[in-house]
Design a protein around this motif. Structure first.
Motif, PDB file in Angstrom:
ATOM      1  N   TRP A 119      33.109  26.683 -62.630  1.00  0.00           N
ATOM      2  CA  TRP A 119      32.219  27.571 -63.380  1.00  0.00           C
ATOM      3  C   TRP A 119      30.961  26.827 -63.828  1.00  0.00           C
ATOM      4  O   TRP A 119      29.853  27.355 -63.735  1.00  0.00           O
ATOM      5  N   LEU A 120      31.137  25.614 -64.304  1.00  0.00           N
ATOM      6  CA  LEU A 120      29.993  24.825 -64.772  1.00  0.00           C
ATOM      7  C   LEU A 120      29.048  24.483 -63.624  1.00  0.00           C
ATOM      8  O   LEU A 120      27.829  24.582 -63.756  1.00  0.00           O
ATOM      9  N   ALA A 121      29.603  24.072 -62.513  1.00  0.00           N
ATOM     10  CA  ALA A 121      28.771  23.685 -61.372  1.00  0.00           C
ATOM     11  C   ALA A 121      27.999  24.874 -60.830  1.00  0.00           C
ATOM     12  O   ALA A 121      26.796  24.772 -60.547  1.00  0.00           O
ATOM     13  N   VAL A 122      28.655  26.008 -60.701  1.00  0.00           N
ATOM     14  CA  VAL A 122      27.977  27.194 -60.165  1.00  0.00           C
ATOM     15  C   VAL A 122      26.928  27.696 -61.151  1.00  0.00           C
ATOM     16  O   VAL A 122      25.795  28.014 -60.757  1.00  0.00           O
ATOM     17  N   PHE A 123      27.273  27.766 -62.421  1.00  0.00           N
ATOM     18  CA  PHE A 123      26.304  28.231 -63.411  1.00  0.00           C
ATOM     19  C   PHE A 123      25.079  27.317 -63.443  1.00  0.00           C
ATOM     20  O   PHE A 123      23.944  27.778 -63.486  1.00  0.00           O
ATOM     21  N   SER A 124      25.320  26.016 -63.405  1.00  0.00           N
ATOM     22  CA  SER A 124      24.205  25.069 -63.412  1.00  0.00           C
ATOM     23  C   SER A 124      23.339  25.218 -62.171  1.00  0.00           C
ATOM     24  O   SER A 124      22.111  25.219 -62.259  1.00  0.00           O
ATOM     25  N   ALA A 125      23.969  25.344 -61.017  1.00  0.00           N
ATOM     26  CA  ALA A 125      23.201  25.494 -59.772  1.00  0.00           C
ATOM     27  C   ALA A 125      22.366  26.768 -59.790  1.00  0.00           C
ATOM     28  O   ALA A 125      21.190  26.754 -59.408  1.00  0.00           O
ATOM     29  N   VAL A 126      22.951  27.847 -60.257  1.00  0.00           N
ATOM     30  CA  VAL A 126      22.227  29.115 -60.283  1.00  0.00           C
ATOM     31  C   VAL A 126      21.064  29.060 -61.262  1.00  0.00           C
ATOM     32  O   VAL A 126      19.943  29.449 -60.936  1.00  0.00           O
ATOM     33  N   THR A 127      21.307  28.550 -62.460  1.00  0.00           N
ATOM     34  CA  THR A 127      20.242  28.554 -63.466  1.00  0.00           C
ATOM     35  C   THR A 127      19.169  27.503 -63.214  1.00  0.00           C
ATOM     36  O   THR A 127      18.015  27.697 -63.587  1.00  0.00           O
ATOM     37  N   LEU A 128      19.537  26.403 -62.592  1.00  0.00           N
ATOM     38  CA  LEU A 128      18.553  25.337 -62.357  1.00  0.00           C
ATOM     39  C   LEU A 128      17.780  25.487 -61.056  1.00  0.00           C
ATOM     40  O   LEU A 128      16.594  25.157 -60.996  1.00  0.00           O
ATOM     41  N   TYR A 129      18.442  25.957 -60.004  1.00  0.00           N
ATOM     42  CA  TYR A 129      17.815  25.946 -58.690  1.00  0.00           C
ATOM     43  C   TYR A 129      17.535  27.326 -58.107  1.00  0.00           C
ATOM     44  O   TYR A 129      16.554  27.516 -57.405  1.00  0.00           O
ATOM     45  N   ILE A 130      18.417  28.286 -58.356  1.00  0.00           N
ATOM     46  CA  ILE A 130      18.277  29.572 -57.682  1.00  0.00           C
ATOM     47  C   ILE A 130      17.432  30.552 -58.485  1.00  0.00           C
ATOM     48  O   ILE A 130      16.486  31.129 -57.957  1.00  0.00           O
ATOM     49  N   LEU A 131      17.760  30.757 -59.762  1.00  0.00           N
ATOM     50  CA  LEU A 131      17.001  31.723 -60.570  1.00  0.00           C
ATOM     51  C   LEU A 131      15.506  31.406 -60.677  1.00  0.00           C
ATOM     52  O   LEU A 131      14.686  32.311 -60.538  1.00  0.00           O
ATOM     53  N   PRO A 132      15.122  30.161 -60.911  1.00  0.00           N
ATOM     54  CA  PRO A 132      13.692  29.888 -61.027  1.00  0.00           C
ATOM     55  C   PRO A 132      12.915  30.106 -59.718  1.00  0.00           C
ATOM     56  O   PRO A 132      11.708  30.289 -59.743  1.00  0.00           O
ATOM     57  N   ASN A 133      13.605  30.102 -58.592  1.00  0.00           N
ATOM     58  CA  ASN A 133      12.931  30.194 -57.308  1.00  0.00           C
ATOM     59  C   ASN A 133      13.145  31.518 -56.590  1.00  0.00           C
ATOM     60  O   ASN A 133      12.648  31.702 -55.486  1.00  0.00           O
ATOM     61  N   ASN A 134      13.902  32.424 -57.185  1.00  0.00           N
ATOM     62  CA  ASN A 134      14.150  33.714 -56.558  1.00  0.00           C
ATOM     63  C   ASN A 134      14.509  34.720 -57.643  1.00  0.00           C
ATOM     64  O   ASN A 134      15.326  34.436 -58.490  1.00  0.00           O
ATOM     65  N   ASP A 135      13.932  35.900 -57.577  1.00  0.00           N
ATOM     66  CA  ASP A 135      14.233  36.901 -58.603  1.00  0.00           C
ATOM     67  C   ASP A 135      14.960  38.118 -58.064  1.00  0.00           C
ATOM     68  O   ASP A 135      15.215  39.052 -58.804  1.00  0.00           O
ATOM     69  N   LYS A 136      15.332  38.126 -56.815  1.00  0.00           N
ATOM     70  CA  LYS A 136      16.066  39.259 -56.244  1.00  0.00           C
ATOM     71  C   LYS A 136      17.563  39.025 -56.407  1.00  0.00           C
ATOM     72  O   LYS A 136      18.100  38.008 -56.010  1.00  0.00           O
ATOM     73  N   THR A 137      18.243  40.004 -56.992  1.00  0.00           N
ATOM     74  CA  THR A 137      19.675  39.877 -57.268  1.00  0.00           C
ATOM     75  C   THR A 137      20.489  39.650 -56.007  1.00  0.00           C
ATOM     76  O   THR A 137      21.407  38.856 -55.992  1.00  0.00           O
ATOM     77  N   VAL A 138      20.151  40.320 -54.923  1.00  0.00           N
ATOM     78  CA  VAL A 138      20.884  40.168 -53.673  1.00  0.00           C
ATOM     79  C   VAL A 138      20.810  38.729 -53.178  1.00  0.00           C
ATOM     80  O   VAL A 138      21.805  38.138 -52.763  1.00  0.00           O
ATOM     81  N   MET A 139      19.638  38.139 -53.231  1.00  0.00           N
ATOM     82  CA  MET A 139      19.474  36.759 -52.767  1.00  0.00           C
ATOM     83  C   MET A 139      20.203  35.778 -53.679  1.00  0.00           C
ATOM     84  O   MET A 139      20.728  34.774 -53.222  1.00  0.00           O
ATOM     85  N   ILE A 140      20.265  36.066 -54.959  1.00  0.00           N
ATOM     86  CA  ILE A 140      20.948  35.189 -55.900  1.00  0.00           C
ATOM     87  C   ILE A 140      22.440  35.179 -55.614  1.00  0.00           C
ATOM     88  O   ILE A 140      23.085  34.147 -55.612  1.00  0.00           O
ATOM     89  N   VAL A 141      23.014  36.367 -55.333  1.00  0.00           N
ATOM     90  CA  VAL A 141      24.433  36.457 -55.048  1.00  0.00           C
ATOM     91  C   VAL A 141      24.765  35.794 -53.721  1.00  0.00           C
ATOM     92  O   VAL A 141      25.797  35.157 -53.581  1.00  0.00           O
ATOM     93  N   LEU A 142      23.877  35.933 -52.746  1.00  0.00           N
ATOM     94  CA  LEU A 142      24.135  35.297 -51.435  1.00  0.00           C
ATOM     95  C   LEU A 142      24.047  33.809 -51.578  1.00  0.00           C
ATOM     96  O   LEU A 142      24.696  33.037 -50.983  1.00  0.00           O
TER      97      LEU A 142
END
Length: 142
Positions: A119-142
């Motif tokens: 949970w920590l690794a995924v949350f960190s990866a999403v908030t640090l690398y994915i969310l700042p660089n993409n705002d589409k929900t579909v792309m975030i889930v993929l």
């Protein structure tokens, strides 16, 4: 595209560092063999997928509606990881009872739902690398 190199480095390090998944899969395979441990490993795989999707969606909702919470969650997760490191470094008493490590597909799947490192690794990866660089929900889930 520079963030991709950092992202892949992060997920590679998070994947190979010892944690509950690695230790459980290794122990289960070494004691029971590949064939008997395969259902558990498959359950772990699908559990990781479920956690990834849930965490990505949760992170997106938190980032969109309650952005100040992400800072507090990062602090809590960092403190938890430091606590885990300290627990690993402290000497442990030996347990003389040998427990069976054979699990089922469902056991491997449910193991992921309580795996804090995942949970920590995924949350960190999403908030640090994915969310700042993409705002589409579909792309975030993929």
């Amino acid at each position: 595209m520079n963030y991709l190199a950092a992202y892949f480095t992060y997920i590679s390090a998070a994947s190979i560092t010892p944690g509950p998944n690695n230790l459980s899969a290794f122990t289960n395979s070494s004691k029971n063999g590949f064939v008997k441990s395969f259902p558990t490993t498959l359950g772990m795989f699908f559990g990781i997928l479920i956690v990834d999707v849930l965490c990505a969606l949760f992170s997106k909702v938190v980032a969109d509606y309650i952005p100040q919470v992400t800072t507090y969650l990062k602090i809590i997760f960092t403190a938890y990881m430091i606590w885990l490191v300290v627990k690993l470094w402290l000497p442990k008493k030996q347990n003389t009872l040998e427990k069976s490590t054979t699990k089922s597909f469902f056991g491997g799947l449910m193991f992921q739902l309580v795996n804090a490192k995942l949970w920590l690794a995924v949350f960190s990866a999403v908030t640090l690398y994915i969310l700042p660089n993409n705002d589409k929900t579909v792309m975030i889930v993929l």
